[in-house]
Design a protein around this motif. Sequence first.
Motif, PDB file in Angstrom:
ATOM      1  N   ASP A  19      -0.266  11.215 -11.649  1.00 17.58           N
ATOM      2  CA  ASP A  19      -0.189  10.223 -12.717  1.00 17.58           C
ATOM      3  C   ASP A  19      -1.547   9.948 -13.366  1.00 17.58           C
ATOM      4  OD1 ASP A  19       2.600   9.730 -12.338  1.00 17.58           O
ATOM      5  OD2 ASP A  19       2.095   8.541 -10.573  1.00 17.58           O
ATOM      6  N   ASP A  20      -2.610  10.491 -12.761  1.00 20.89           N
ATOM      7  CA  ASP A  20      -3.976  10.318 -13.264  1.00 20.89           C
ATOM      8  C   ASP A  20      -4.352   8.842 -13.381  1.00 20.89           C
ATOM      9  OD1 ASP A  20      -6.473  11.230 -14.110  1.00 20.89           O
ATOM     10  OD2 ASP A  20      -5.898  11.105 -16.226  1.00 20.89           O
ATOM     11  N   CYS A  21      -3.999   8.073 -12.328  1.00 22.00           N
ATOM     12  CA  CYS A  21      -4.364   6.656 -12.293  1.00 22.00           C
ATOM     13  C   CYS A  21      -4.302   6.156 -10.861  1.00 22.00           C
ATOM     14  CB  CYS A  21      -3.453   5.830 -13.192  1.00 22.00           C
ATOM     15  SG  CYS A  21      -1.758   5.667 -12.613  1.00 22.00           S
ATOM     16  N   PHE A  22      -4.768   4.943 -10.673  1.00 21.30           N
ATOM     17  CA  PHE A  22      -4.688   4.289  -9.377  1.00 21.30           C
ATOM     18  C   PHE A  22      -3.379   3.521  -9.315  1.00 21.30           C
ATOM     19  CE2 PHE A  22      -9.206   4.805 -10.139  1.00 21.30           C
ATOM     20  CZ  PHE A  22      -9.613   5.371  -8.944  1.00 21.30           C
ATOM     21  N   ILE A  23      -2.690   3.652  -8.188  1.00 20.81           N
ATOM     22  CA  ILE A  23      -1.423   2.960  -7.981  1.00 20.81           C
ATOM     23  C   ILE A  23      -1.575   2.065  -6.764  1.00 20.81           C
ATOM     24  CG2 ILE A  23       1.029   3.220  -7.450  1.00 20.81           C
ATOM     25  CD1 ILE A  23       0.916   5.909  -8.912  1.00 20.81           C
ATOM     26  N   GLY A  24      -1.190   0.809  -6.928  1.00 23.01           N
ATOM     27  CA  GLY A  24      -1.333  -0.150  -5.844  1.00 23.01           C
ATOM     28  C   GLY A  24      -0.021  -0.789  -5.464  1.00 23.01           C
ATOM     29  N   ARG A  25      -0.037  -1.397  -4.302  1.00 20.44           N
ATOM     30  CA  ARG A  25       1.132  -2.094  -3.767  1.00 20.44           C
ATOM     31  C   ARG A  25       0.632  -3.286  -2.955  1.00 20.44           C
ATOM     32  NH1 ARG A  25       5.901   0.342   0.137  1.00 20.44           N
ATOM     33  NH2 ARG A  25       6.753  -1.698   0.630  1.00 20.44           N
ATOM     34  N   LEU A  26       1.370  -4.388  -3.011  1.00 18.08           N
ATOM     35  CA  LEU A  26       1.018  -5.518  -2.151  1.00 18.08           C
ATOM     36  C   LEU A  26       1.217  -5.083  -0.707  1.00 18.08           C
ATOM     37  CD1 LEU A  26       2.448  -8.763  -3.801  1.00 18.08           C
ATOM     38  CD2 LEU A  26       0.328  -7.555  -4.237  1.00 18.08           C
ATOM     39  N   ALA A  27       0.216  -5.316   0.096  1.00 15.82           N
ATOM     40  CA  ALA A  27       0.255  -4.917   1.502  1.00 15.82           C
ATOM     41  C   ALA A  27       0.720  -6.077   2.371  1.00 15.82           C
ATOM     42  CB  ALA A  27      -1.132  -4.461   1.942  1.00 15.82           C
ATOM     43  N   GLY A  28       1.399  -5.743   3.449  1.00 13.25           N
ATOM     44  CA  GLY A  28       1.743  -6.748   4.442  1.00 13.25           C
ATOM     45  C   GLY A  28       2.995  -7.546   4.174  1.00 13.25           C
ATOM     46  N   ILE A  29       3.794  -7.131   3.188  1.00  8.84           N
ATOM     47  CA  ILE A  29       5.086  -7.785   2.943  1.00  8.84           C
ATOM     48  C   ILE A  29       6.149  -6.710   2.784  1.00  8.84           C
ATOM     49  CG2 ILE A  29       4.047  -9.840   1.898  1.00  8.84           C
ATOM     50  CD1 ILE A  29       5.000  -8.806  -0.831  1.00  8.84           C
ATOM     51  N   ARG A  30       7.408  -7.083   3.008  1.00  8.96           N
ATOM     52  CA  ARG A  30       8.499  -6.114   2.885  1.00  8.96           C
ATOM     53  C   ARG A  30       8.904  -5.862   1.436  1.00  8.96           C
ATOM     54  NH1 ARG A  30       9.783  -9.462   6.747  1.00  8.96           N
ATOM     55  NH2 ARG A  30      11.361 -10.514   5.539  1.00  8.96           N
ATOM     56  N   ASP A  31       8.792  -6.894   0.591  1.00  7.51           N
ATOM     57  CA  ASP A  31       9.122  -6.697  -0.822  1.00  7.51           C
ATOM     58  C   ASP A  31       8.185  -5.638  -1.407  1.00  7.51           C
ATOM     59  OD1 ASP A  31      11.156  -8.580  -0.890  1.00  7.51           O
ATOM     60  OD2 ASP A  31       9.823 -10.214  -1.496  1.00  7.51           O
ATOM     61  N   ILE A  33       6.125  -4.562  -4.333  1.00  4.50           N
ATOM     62  CA  ILE A  33       5.479  -5.030  -5.552  1.00  4.50           C
ATOM     63  C   ILE A  33       4.363  -4.036  -5.864  1.00  4.50           C
ATOM     64  CG2 ILE A  33       4.329  -6.956  -6.697  1.00  4.50           C
ATOM     65  CD1 ILE A  33       7.143  -7.648  -5.517  1.00  4.50           C
ATOM     66  N   THR A  34       4.468  -3.349  -6.996  1.00  2.00           N
ATOM     67  CA  THR A  34       3.490  -2.317  -7.332  1.00  2.00           C
ATOM     68  C   THR A  34       2.763  -2.653  -8.631  1.00  2.00           C
ATOM     69  OG1 THR A  34       5.117  -0.993  -8.539  1.00  2.00           O
ATOM     70  CG2 THR A  34       4.855  -0.524  -6.190  1.00  2.00           C
ATOM     71  N   PHE A  35       1.665  -1.950  -8.856  1.00  3.26           N
ATOM     72  CA  PHE A  35       0.861  -2.112 -10.069  1.00  3.26           C
ATOM     73  C   PHE A  35       0.017  -0.858 -10.218  1.00  3.26           C
ATOM     74  CE2 PHE A  35      -1.087  -3.995  -6.390  1.00  3.26           C
ATOM     75  CZ  PHE A  35      -2.375  -3.484  -6.396  1.00  3.26           C
ATOM     76  N   HIS A  36      -0.587  -0.685 -11.368  1.00  4.92           N
ATOM     77  CA  HIS A  36      -1.426   0.502 -11.571  1.00  4.92           C
ATOM     78  C   HIS A  36      -2.515   0.221 -12.602  1.00  4.92           C
ATOM     79  CE1 HIS A  36       1.458   0.843 -14.864  1.00  4.92           C
ATOM     80  NE2 HIS A  36       0.524   1.531 -15.501  1.00  4.92           N
ATOM     81  N   GLY A  37      -3.481   1.103 -12.653  1.00  3.02           N
ATOM     82  CA  GLY A  37      -4.564   0.992 -13.620  1.00  3.02           C
ATOM     83  C   GLY A  37      -5.443   2.229 -13.578  1.00  3.02           C
ATOM     84  N   ASN A  38      -6.261   2.376 -14.598  1.00  2.98           N
ATOM     85  CA  ASN A  38      -7.110   3.567 -14.698  1.00  2.98           C
ATOM     86  C   ASN A  38      -8.513   3.368 -14.145  1.00  2.98           C
ATOM     87  OD1 ASN A  38      -5.186   5.260 -15.965  1.00  2.98           O
ATOM     88  ND2 ASN A  38      -5.496   4.096 -17.847  1.00  2.98           N
ATOM     89  N   PHE A  39      -8.957   2.120 -14.018  1.00  4.22           N
ATOM     90  CA  PHE A  39     -10.280   1.847 -13.478  1.00  4.22           C
ATOM     91  C   PHE A  39     -10.232   0.534 -12.716  1.00  4.22           C
ATOM     92  CE2 PHE A  39     -10.025   0.777 -17.957  1.00  4.22           C
ATOM     93  CZ  PHE A  39     -10.391  -0.562 -17.985  1.00  4.22           C
ATOM     94  N   VAL A  40     -11.278   0.212 -11.978  1.00  2.00           N
ATOM     95  CA  VAL A  40     -11.255  -0.900 -11.034  1.00  2.00           C
ATOM     96  C   VAL A  40     -10.860  -2.221 -11.670  1.00  2.00           C
ATOM     97  CG1 VAL A  40     -12.651  -2.282  -9.436  1.00  2.00           C
ATOM     98  CG2 VAL A  40     -12.924   0.195  -9.498  1.00  2.00           C
ATOM     99  N   GLU A  41     -11.491  -2.598 -12.756  1.00  3.19           N
ATOM    100  CA  GLU A  41     -11.166  -3.893 -13.366  1.00  3.19           C
ATOM    101  C   GLU A  41      -9.719  -3.940 -13.863  1.00  3.19           C
ATOM    102  OE1 GLU A  41     -12.679  -6.813 -13.150  1.00  3.19           O
ATOM    103  OE2 GLU A  41     -14.072  -5.705 -11.880  1.00  3.19           O
ATOM    104  N   GLU A  42      -9.225  -2.838 -14.356  1.00  7.46           N
ATOM    105  CA  GLU A  42      -7.827  -2.779 -14.811  1.00  7.46           C
ATOM    106  C   GLU A  42      -6.880  -2.910 -13.621  1.00  7.46           C
ATOM    107  OE1 GLU A  42      -5.230   0.681 -16.787  1.00  7.46           O
ATOM    108  OE2 GLU A  42      -6.946   0.076 -18.016  1.00  7.46           O
ATOM    109  N   VAL A  43      -7.206  -2.260 -12.508  1.00  8.87           N
ATOM    110  CA  VAL A  43      -6.389  -2.356 -11.298  1.00  8.87           C
ATOM    111  C   VAL A  43      -6.427  -3.788 -10.756  1.00  8.87           C
ATOM    112  CG1 VAL A  43      -6.179  -1.598  -8.890  1.00  8.87           C
ATOM    113  CG2 VAL A  43      -6.608   0.072 -10.683  1.00  8.87           C
TER     114      VAL A  43
END
Length: 110
Positions: A19-31, A33-43
């Motif tokens: 996807d040529d980007c950073f993909i994140g997820r909330l850690a430590g919960i079962r739900d 919840i994801t997010f993404h961005g191209n650089f640190v501040e965007e993430v």
Amino acid sequence: MKPMTYKGYSARIEYSDEDDCFIGRLAGIRDIITFHGNFVEEVRHAFQEAVDFYLETCRQRNEAPQKPYSGKISLRISPNIHARMAMQADAAGKSINQWVAETLEHAIHA
């Protein structure tokens, strides 16, 4: 490395070459919840928006949001191991809790 945190939630972030980007997820919960961005501040901004959206959605649904891990665990171990841990902690001039936390931290990063 310290994780990105916001309102008590932590982010688990990986780079996706596909996807040529950073993909994140909330850690430590079962739900999920994801997010993404191209650089640190965007993430970071996307992470904070995801947390806020999650909390607001839970509020609107009159549901309690899942809480991340508290940092407290309860273990059942043999008395022999408990005694040996206490001796190791005492020899290091630390509490059992401090000794176990440092030992686990070392094991995680090994």
